[in-house]
Design a protein around this motif. Structure first.
Motif, PDB file in Angstrom:
ATOM      1  N   PHE A 113       0.836  -1.203   0.000  1.00  0.00           N
ATOM      2  CA  PHE A 113       0.000   0.000   0.000  1.00  0.00           C
ATOM      3  C   PHE A 113       0.872   1.254   0.000  1.00  0.00           C
ATOM      4  CE2 PHE A 113      -2.382   3.313   2.233  1.00  0.00           C
ATOM      5  CZ  PHE A 113      -3.587   3.315   1.528  1.00  0.00           C
ATOM      6  N   ASP A 114       1.885   1.267   0.840  1.00  0.00           N
ATOM      7  CA  ASP A 114       2.781   2.424   0.932  1.00  0.00           C
ATOM      8  C   ASP A 114       3.542   2.649  -0.379  1.00  0.00           C
ATOM      9  OD1 ASP A 114       1.932   2.764   3.543  1.00  0.00           O
ATOM     10  OD2 ASP A 114       3.717   1.824   4.426  1.00  0.00           O
ATOM     11  N   VAL A 115       3.987   1.566  -1.004  1.00  0.00           N
ATOM     12  CA  VAL A 115       4.718   1.684  -2.269  1.00  0.00           C
ATOM     13  C   VAL A 115       3.808   2.249  -3.362  1.00  0.00           C
ATOM     14  CG1 VAL A 115       5.785   0.340  -4.135  1.00  0.00           C
ATOM     15  CG2 VAL A 115       6.446  -0.067  -1.770  1.00  0.00           C
ATOM     16  N   LEU A 116       2.587   1.760  -3.424  1.00  0.00           N
ATOM     17  CA  LEU A 116       1.658   2.276  -4.442  1.00  0.00           C
ATOM     18  C   LEU A 116       1.324   3.748  -4.199  1.00  0.00           C
ATOM     19  CD1 LEU A 116      -0.832  -0.634  -5.139  1.00  0.00           C
ATOM     20  CD2 LEU A 116       0.679   0.498  -6.750  1.00  0.00           C
ATOM     21  N   CYS A 117       1.175   4.126  -2.947  1.00  0.00           N
ATOM     22  CA  CYS A 117       0.915   5.544  -2.638  1.00  0.00           C
ATOM     23  C   CYS A 117       2.102   6.408  -3.080  1.00  0.00           C
ATOM     24  CB  CYS A 117       0.625   5.726  -1.157  1.00  0.00           C
ATOM     25  SG  CYS A 117      -0.996   5.101  -0.667  1.00  0.00           S
ATOM     26  N   ALA A 118       3.302   5.918  -2.856  1.00  0.00           N
ATOM     27  CA  ALA A 118       4.492   6.652  -3.288  1.00  0.00           C
ATOM     28  C   ALA A 118       4.545   6.742  -4.817  1.00  0.00           C
ATOM     29  CB  ALA A 118       5.750   5.978  -2.752  1.00  0.00           C
ATOM     30  N   LYS A 119       4.151   5.676  -5.492  1.00  0.00           N
ATOM     31  CA  LYS A 119       4.117   5.672  -6.953  1.00  0.00           C
ATOM     32  C   LYS A 119       3.129   6.706  -7.471  1.00  0.00           C
ATOM     33  CE  LYS A 119       3.224   2.597 -10.881  1.00  0.00           C
ATOM     34  NZ  LYS A 119       2.875   1.199 -11.265  1.00  0.00           N
ATOM     35  N   ILE A 120       1.960   6.770  -6.864  1.00  0.00           N
ATOM     36  CA  ILE A 120       0.947   7.749  -7.267  1.00  0.00           C
ATOM     37  C   ILE A 120       1.465   9.166  -7.033  1.00  0.00           C
ATOM     38  CG2 ILE A 120      -1.335   8.676  -6.654  1.00  0.00           C
ATOM     39  CD1 ILE A 120      -2.191   5.739  -6.197  1.00  0.00           C
ATOM     40  N   LYS A 121       2.097   9.371  -5.906  1.00  0.00           N
ATOM     41  CA  LYS A 121       2.659  10.688  -5.590  1.00  0.00           C
ATOM     42  C   LYS A 121       3.717  11.066  -6.620  1.00  0.00           C
ATOM     43  CE  LYS A 121       4.798  13.197  -1.772  1.00  0.00           C
ATOM     44  NZ  LYS A 121       5.290  13.106  -0.393  1.00  0.00           N
ATOM     45  N   TYR A 122       4.557  10.112  -7.009  1.00  0.00           N
ATOM     46  CA  TYR A 122       5.604  10.366  -8.003  1.00  0.00           C
ATOM     47  C   TYR A 122       4.988  10.694  -9.372  1.00  0.00           C
ATOM     48  CZ  TYR A 122       9.677   9.632 -10.962  1.00  0.00           C
ATOM     49  OH  TYR A 122      10.674   9.794 -11.877  1.00  0.00           O
ATOM     50  N   ILE A 123       3.959   9.965  -9.758  1.00  0.00           N
ATOM     51  CA  ILE A 123       3.299  10.243 -11.045  1.00  0.00           C
ATOM     52  C   ILE A 123       2.712  11.644 -11.040  1.00  0.00           C
ATOM     53  CG2 ILE A 123       1.368   9.601 -12.548  1.00  0.00           C
ATOM     54  CD1 ILE A 123       1.905   6.666 -11.741  1.00  0.00           C
TER      55      ILE A 123
END
Length: 125
Positions: free
Chosen positions: A109-119
């Motif tokens: 969950f944390d990794v996906l949230c970071a990915k969304i933030k990066y996008i």
């Protein structure tokens, strides 16, 4: 005759320069079109990745909440059994496995949230 040759050389040289200029201009235009196409593809890719990640975050969030509730219930039961002296190895092992599963989901969950933030950050650029 000498003058005609000199003028002819100038004419040929001028013609070559003009052809090169128009050739470069055409090449520049094609490169600009390619750059624009790549930007559009990148935007489409980012939008697709963002949408897929957001859907996955929603799915993971629901799963994480379910596993969290189940873990807390198993933990309470194991603590009560431990206090009563009736806790089994299997029960304690299951609580540990559930905690590991919960932590794994939380990491995803944390990794996906970071990915969304990066996008989002890259889209602002």
């Amino acid at each position: 005759m000498y003058h005609k040759r000199k003028n002819m050389k100038k004419y040929i040289l001028l013609t070559i320069v003009v052809c090169l200029f128009f050739g470069c201009e055409d090449k520049h235009r094609k490169m600009q079109e390619e750059i624009q196409t790549r930007k559009e593809r990148l935007q489409h890719h980012q939008d697709s990745a963002l949408q897929a990640s957001q859907q996955e975050v929603q799915r993971l969030d629901a799963e994480l909440q379910r596993v969290n509730r189940q873990y807390e219930q198993m933990k309470r039961q194991a603590e009560q059994a431990h206090a009563a002296g009736t806790a089994t190895y299997e029960q304690l092992s299951n609580v540990t496995k559930m905690r590991m599963h919960r932590d794994s989901l939380q990491t995803q969950f944390d990794v996906l949230c970071a990915k969304i933030k990066y996008i989002h950050k890259r889209q602002k650029e």
